[in-house]
Structure formats: structure tokens, C-alpha cells
Write a protein that holds these residues in place. Structure first.
Motif, PDB file in Angstrom:
ATOM      1  N   GLU A 195      -3.846   5.203   0.924  1.00  0.00           N
ATOM      2  CA  GLU A 195      -3.114   3.933   0.877  1.00  0.00           C
ATOM      3  C   GLU A 195      -1.849   3.976   1.730  1.00  0.00           C
ATOM      4  O   GLU A 195      -1.532   2.995   2.414  1.00  0.00           O
ATOM      5  CB  GLU A 195      -2.787   3.578  -0.578  1.00  0.00           C
ATOM      6  N   VAL A 204      -7.404  -2.410   5.047  1.00  0.00           N
ATOM      7  CA  VAL A 204      -6.895  -2.759   3.716  1.00  0.00           C
ATOM      8  C   VAL A 204      -7.867  -3.696   3.000  1.00  0.00           C
ATOM      9  O   VAL A 204      -8.129  -3.534   1.801  1.00  0.00           O
ATOM     10  CB  VAL A 204      -5.476  -3.360   3.806  1.00  0.00           C
ATOM     11  N   PRO A 235       0.803  -1.229   0.000  1.00  0.00           N
ATOM     12  CA  PRO A 235       0.000   0.000   0.000  1.00  0.00           C
ATOM     13  C   PRO A 235       0.838   1.282   0.000  1.00  0.00           C
ATOM     14  O   PRO A 235       0.483   2.257  -0.659  1.00  0.00           O
ATOM     15  CB  PRO A 235      -0.833  -0.101   1.281  1.00  0.00           C
ATOM     16  N   ALA A 248      -2.940   3.630   5.233  1.00  0.00           N
ATOM     17  CA  ALA A 248      -3.347   2.240   5.497  1.00  0.00           C
ATOM     18  C   ALA A 248      -2.128   1.353   5.744  1.00  0.00           C
ATOM     19  O   ALA A 248      -2.133   0.526   6.665  1.00  0.00           O
ATOM     20  CB  ALA A 248      -4.176   1.699   4.334  1.00  0.00           C
ATOM     21  N   TRP A 300     -10.762  -1.601   1.816  1.00  0.00           N
ATOM     22  CA  TRP A 300     -10.311  -0.713   0.741  1.00  0.00           C
ATOM     23  C   TRP A 300     -10.176  -1.484  -0.573  1.00  0.00           C
ATOM     24  O   TRP A 300     -10.678  -1.045  -1.616  1.00  0.00           O
ATOM     25  CB  TRP A 300      -8.978  -0.079   1.150  1.00  0.00           C
ATOM     26  N   LEU A 301      -9.503  -2.626  -0.533  1.00  0.00           N
ATOM     27  CA  LEU A 301      -9.316  -3.427  -1.744  1.00  0.00           C
ATOM     28  C   LEU A 301     -10.646  -3.949  -2.287  1.00  0.00           C
ATOM     29  O   LEU A 301     -10.850  -4.007  -3.505  1.00  0.00           O
ATOM     30  CB  LEU A 301      -8.360  -4.585  -1.470  1.00  0.00           C
ATOM     31  N   GLY A 339       0.621   3.692  -3.010  1.00  0.00           N
ATOM     32  CA  GLY A 339       0.163   5.038  -2.667  1.00  0.00           C
ATOM     33  C   GLY A 339       1.136   6.103  -3.122  1.00  0.00           C
ATOM     34  O   GLY A 339       0.736   7.121  -3.699  1.00  0.00           O
ATOM     35  N   LYS A 399       1.039   6.899  -6.797  1.00  0.00           N
ATOM     36  CA  LYS A 399      -0.082   7.712  -7.291  1.00  0.00           C
ATOM     37  C   LYS A 399       0.391   9.139  -7.602  1.00  0.00           C
ATOM     38  O   LYS A 399      -0.259   9.856  -8.346  1.00  0.00           O
ATOM     39  CB  LYS A 399      -1.225   7.775  -6.265  1.00  0.00           C
ATOM     40  N   ASP A 414      -7.514  -7.903  -6.723  1.00  0.00           N
ATOM     41  CA  ASP A 414      -7.755  -7.102  -5.522  1.00  0.00           C
ATOM     42  C   ASP A 414      -8.630  -7.841  -4.520  1.00  0.00           C
ATOM     43  O   ASP A 414      -8.435  -7.713  -3.307  1.00  0.00           O
ATOM     44  CB  ASP A 414      -8.371  -5.757  -5.886  1.00  0.00           C
TER      45      ASP A 414
END
Length: 127
Positions: free
Chosen positions: A67, A85, A25, A70, A88-89, A29, A32, A109
Motif C-alpha cells: 500500500e 490502487v 494508502p 502504491a 488493489w481495492l 499501509g 499495518k 472499497d
């Protein structure tokens, strides 16, 4: 003796899962913001992207911060972090499935979500 060996094996599995859900994560993250691994906004369901009051890239940066947080939560508390997590996934997978895009990523995922959920459950035993 066998019980101790089983406990050691369980601890190894738990630690493998824990560090996976700390590192992945955080790396995803952080990416991104750079898009070195992939262009993340392509994975955003177009229906959701059209509702945003800002560009998809900005949304993905917000996702990146979530992320990273997390991953840090998993490091500090694997049980709570594992549930976060996993949720989220699962939410990411559901948005992909609803848009019928990147079904392979959605399935991956969901498998990772099951792994994170399992890590959270195992954390109660090994802690």
C-alpha cells in the motif's frame, strides 16, 4: 472563458483525488505496522488466513508495504498508480465479499476503487 473554468475545475478534482490516493494508502499501509487505527488482521478473510504459512499480522505488514508503494506510485504517475490502487481495492473488496464479512467495508472499497479508476482516466486529460 468557460472552457478554461471547466479545465480549472477538472484540475482541482484531479488534484483532490490524486492527493487522497497518495495519502490514504500510505497512512493505511504504515498503520499495518502499528495497528493504531484498527487491528487490520481482523479484515483478512479467514479462509485466506488459514492458507498462509505465517501469522495474519505478518501478511498485513506485507500488505502495508504494498500500500505504501502504491501511494508513492500515485504520486509519481497518477494514471498507473490509479489503476494499481483500483485493482488493489477491488481485490480487497472481493475477498471480503467472498467471506461475507465486513460487507460495508467491501462496498466502501469498491467505491474508492471506482474513484481511483476515475482519477487514472482523468489524469490523461489534465496531464
Amino acid at each position: 472563458m468557460e472552457e478554461r473554468s471547466s479545465q480549472q475545475a477538472l484540475n482541482r478534482v484531479f488534484n483532490l483525488l490524486k492527493f487522497t490516493f497518495v495519502i490514504v494508502p500510505i497512512v493505511a499501509g504504515a498503520d499495518k505496522f502499528t495497528n493504531l487505527l484498527t487491528h487490520w488482521d481482523q479484515y483478512l478473510n479467514p479462509a485466506i488466513a488459514s492458507l498462509l504459512p505465517f501469522p495474519a499480522a505478518t501478511f498485513m505488514m506485507i500488505v502495508g508495504v504494498i500500500e505504501i508503494i502504491a501511494g508513492i506510485v500515485v504520486l509519481k504517475n497518477a494514471e498507473i498508480g490509479g489503476y494499481i490502487v483500483a485493482a488493489w481495492l477491488t481485490s480487497i473488496a472481493l475477498t471480503l465479499l467472498l467471506g461475507f464479512i465486513y460487507i460495508d467495508v467491501a462496498v466502501r472499497d469498491l467505491v474508492m476503487a471506482i474513484s481511483a479508476f476515475s482519477m487514472a482516466k482523468i489524469s490523461r486529460i489534465v496531464s
